[in-house]
Structure formats: C-alpha cells, structure tokens
Design a protein around this motif. Sequence first.
Motif, PDB file in Angstrom:
ATOM      1  N   UNK A 120       0.871  -1.190   0.020  1.00  0.00           N
ATOM      2  CA  UNK A 120      -0.045   0.119  -0.046  1.00  0.00           C
ATOM      3  C   UNK A 120       0.789   1.186   0.159  1.00  0.00           C
ATOM      4  N   UNK A 121       1.916   1.310   1.019  1.00  0.00           N
ATOM      5  CA  UNK A 121       2.926   2.375   0.792  1.00  0.00           C
ATOM      6  C   UNK A 121       3.505   2.667  -0.615  1.00  0.00           C
ATOM      7  N   UNK A 122       3.556   1.717  -1.214  1.00  0.00           N
ATOM      8  CA  UNK A 122       4.244   1.815  -2.644  1.00  0.00           C
ATOM      9  C   UNK A 122       3.481   2.141  -3.821  1.00  0.00           C
ATOM     10  N   UNK A 123       2.023   2.007  -3.684  1.00  0.00           N
ATOM     11  CA  UNK A 123       0.969   2.625  -4.563  1.00  0.00           C
ATOM     12  C   UNK A 123      -0.055   3.571  -4.346  1.00  0.00           C
ATOM     13  N   UNK A 124      -0.003   3.911  -3.098  1.00  0.00           N
ATOM     14  CA  UNK A 124      -0.936   5.168  -2.666  1.00  0.00           C
ATOM     15  C   UNK A 124      -0.319   6.229  -1.916  1.00  0.00           C
ATOM     16  N   UNK A 125      -0.552   7.358  -2.126  1.00  0.00           N
ATOM     17  CA  UNK A 125      -0.104   8.497  -1.386  1.00  0.00           C
ATOM     18  C   UNK A 125      -1.031   8.844  -0.300  1.00  0.00           C
ATOM     19  N   UNK A 126      -0.567   9.270   0.810  1.00  0.00           N
ATOM     20  CA  UNK A 126      -1.528   9.681   1.929  1.00  0.00           C
ATOM     21  C   UNK A 126      -2.614  10.869   1.463  1.00  0.00           C
ATOM     22  N   UNK A 127      -3.705  10.820   1.770  1.00  0.00           N
ATOM     23  CA  UNK A 127      -4.606  11.891   1.359  1.00  0.00           C
ATOM     24  C   UNK A 127      -4.872  11.848  -0.050  1.00  0.00           C
ATOM     25  N   UNK A 128      -4.839  11.045  -1.071  1.00  0.00           N
ATOM     26  CA  UNK A 128      -5.158  10.911  -2.342  1.00  0.00           C
ATOM     27  C   UNK A 128      -5.881   9.727  -2.859  1.00  0.00           C
ATOM     28  N   UNK A 129      -6.884  10.015  -3.667  1.00  0.00           N
ATOM     29  CA  UNK A 129      -7.864   8.764  -4.067  1.00  0.00           C
ATOM     30  C   UNK A 129      -7.492   8.456  -5.298  1.00  0.00           C
ATOM     31  N   UNK A 159      -6.363  -0.111   3.363  1.00  0.00           N
ATOM     32  CA  UNK A 159      -6.977   0.505   2.027  1.00  0.00           C
ATOM     33  C   UNK A 159      -8.485   0.854   2.412  1.00  0.00           C
ATOM     34  N   UNK A 160      -8.906   2.126   2.156  1.00  0.00           N
ATOM     35  CA  UNK A 160     -10.573   2.229   2.070  1.00  0.00           C
ATOM     36  C   UNK A 160     -10.973   2.318   0.848  1.00  0.00           C
ATOM     37  N   UNK A 161     -12.255   2.437   0.524  1.00  0.00           N
ATOM     38  CA  UNK A 161     -12.855   2.490  -0.856  1.00  0.00           C
ATOM     39  C   UNK A 161     -14.314   3.113  -0.844  1.00  0.00           C
ATOM     40  N   UNK A 162     -14.608   3.387  -1.785  1.00  0.00           N
ATOM     41  CA  UNK A 162     -16.061   4.117  -1.992  1.00  0.00           C
ATOM     42  C   UNK A 162     -16.984   3.002  -2.024  1.00  0.00           C
ATOM     43  N   UNK A 163     -18.405   2.874  -1.477  1.00  0.00           N
ATOM     44  CA  UNK A 163     -19.207   1.992  -1.516  1.00  0.00           C
ATOM     45  C   UNK A 163     -19.291   1.262  -2.796  1.00  0.00           C
ATOM     46  N   UNK A 164     -19.188   2.052  -3.859  1.00  0.00           N
ATOM     47  CA  UNK A 164     -19.332   1.435  -5.291  1.00  0.00           C
ATOM     48  C   UNK A 164     -18.208   1.056  -5.786  1.00  0.00           C
ATOM     49  N   UNK A 165     -16.759   0.929  -5.095  1.00  0.00           N
ATOM     50  CA  UNK A 165     -15.605   0.549  -5.339  1.00  0.00           C
ATOM     51  C   UNK A 165     -14.979   1.386  -6.672  1.00  0.00           C
ATOM     52  N   UNK A 166     -15.303   2.433  -6.850  1.00  0.00           N
ATOM     53  CA  UNK A 166     -14.725   3.274  -7.918  1.00  0.00           C
ATOM     54  C   UNK A 166     -13.551   4.143  -7.438  1.00  0.00           C
ATOM     55  N   UNK A 169      -8.288   4.557  -1.297  1.00  0.00           N
ATOM     56  CA  UNK A 169      -7.159   5.385  -0.345  1.00  0.00           C
ATOM     57  C   UNK A 169      -6.791   4.811   0.607  1.00  0.00           C
ATOM     58  N   UNK A 170      -5.460   5.477   1.104  1.00  0.00           N
ATOM     59  CA  UNK A 170      -5.092   4.791   2.150  1.00  0.00           C
ATOM     60  C   UNK A 170      -5.925   5.145   3.437  1.00  0.00           C
ATOM     61  N   UNK A 171      -6.126   4.200   4.118  1.00  0.00           N
ATOM     62  CA  UNK A 171      -6.950   4.443   5.392  1.00  0.00           C
ATOM     63  C   UNK A 171      -6.147   4.953   6.466  1.00  0.00           C
ATOM     64  N   UNK A 172      -6.759   5.676   7.312  1.00  0.00           N
ATOM     65  CA  UNK A 172      -5.860   6.267   8.421  1.00  0.00           C
ATOM     66  C   UNK A 172      -6.434   5.551   9.656  1.00  0.00           C
ATOM     67  N   UNK A 173      -5.694   5.738  10.799  1.00  0.00           N
ATOM     68  CA  UNK A 173      -5.911   4.773  12.039  1.00  0.00           C
ATOM     69  C   UNK A 173      -6.984   5.346  12.712  1.00  0.00           C
ATOM     70  N   UNK A 177     -10.860   7.856   6.899  1.00  0.00           N
ATOM     71  CA  UNK A 177     -10.323   8.931   6.520  1.00  0.00           C
ATOM     72  C   UNK A 177     -10.431   9.518   4.970  1.00  0.00           C
ATOM     73  N   UNK A 178     -11.211   9.039   4.425  1.00  0.00           N
ATOM     74  CA  UNK A 178     -11.351   9.383   3.089  1.00  0.00           C
ATOM     75  C   UNK A 178     -11.224  10.701   2.763  1.00  0.00           C
ATOM     76  N   UNK A 179     -10.818  11.119   1.654  1.00  0.00           N
ATOM     77  CA  UNK A 179     -10.607  12.661   1.268  1.00  0.00           C
ATOM     78  C   UNK A 179     -11.866  13.133   0.854  1.00  0.00           C
TER      79      UNK A 179
END
Length: 179
Positions: A120-129, A159-166, A169-173, A177-179
């Motif tokens: 996850x750390x290699x594919x996603x940036x904090x705060x970005x979808x 990792x978190x996602x929208x309900x429809x999976x579209x 983003x990185x989840x926060x503790x 924490x979705x933007x």
Amino acid sequence: MGSDSLTTPDARRLLAALANAQARRVFAEISVGETPGGSLSPAKLARALTLLNQAGLVETVETEGSVRYRIREHVFRDALAALSPTPSPSGVERFLTTDGRIDRYPTREADRLGLLAWVAARILDTGGRVAERELNERLARFTGDVPMLRRYLVDSGIVSRTPDGSAYWLAVEDGDGGP
C-alpha cells in the motif's frame, strides 16, 4: 581469489583439482593410504600432485630420504568457511520474488499485514484517491491476482474504498479518513 592456498583454501581451485580425473585418482589413493599414481606415468603423476598441492588438498612429507603425501584434513572445512553465505531475506522480502512480486501470502497475520502495508505504501499516497482502474494497474506490479490483493488490502483496513468501489485511498488509523 588469489590467496595463498595453504592459509585460505580457494573452493574454485579445490574443485578444479578434483575435476581432473588423474588428480582425483591420486587424491583417492593418498586418502586410503596407497602409494599414489601406480598406473600413471611419472609426468602425469607429477602434474596431478602439483594440482593437488596447489589446491591445498595434499601436502608433502619428507622423512629419512623418502617422500610421502598426506591429505590436508581441514582444507574442505576451511574452504567452506571462506565462502560468504547468501543472507536469508528478512521482513517483507521473505514473501517476494527477486523482482519484487509477491511470491506467497504469509499465514501469520502480523506478517500478512506487514506485507500489505508495504504494498500500500508503494502504490498510494496519503490523502489521495485513486480510481479502481489505476489501482489495478499499480497492483499488477506486485501480483498476477490483482482482485485478490485489492480485496486483502480493503479487508485488512489498510485501504478504504467508496461503496461502489470506484475509488480507493490509504485508510488512516482513526477512521477511514477518506478525502
């Protein structure tokens, strides 16, 4: 490895000497206490003994006008000790191929979460979808089974996602924490 064969045996030199059929025969004869080279010409015997001596496998012992040969017992142990061992992979690297792809998923939960967090750390940036298609392309660098890895990341809470999976983003503790 141009070291002195009497102090640091060279595994290549040992193998090269034993790869020679005549030297191997002479080595065997010496090791069982026979007089070496009974079936070899003096020149071939001398060459075999030189190979064995240079490799540190045998040593010459001169006693009262006669010459004997004996095996240097420690030479194999010393040659093995001189070889540098390949370090065993540790941490996340235990579960990756040499090109950085997931080889297998750990059975221990802590190891599995560590591997998933590493990905996850290699594919996603904090705060970005990221759109699902983009996430899949990024995950493909690590596995041939993208849907399974994506599911592991979401189910683990990394990792978190929208309900429809579209979008992902990185989840926060402290929540998703979705933007």
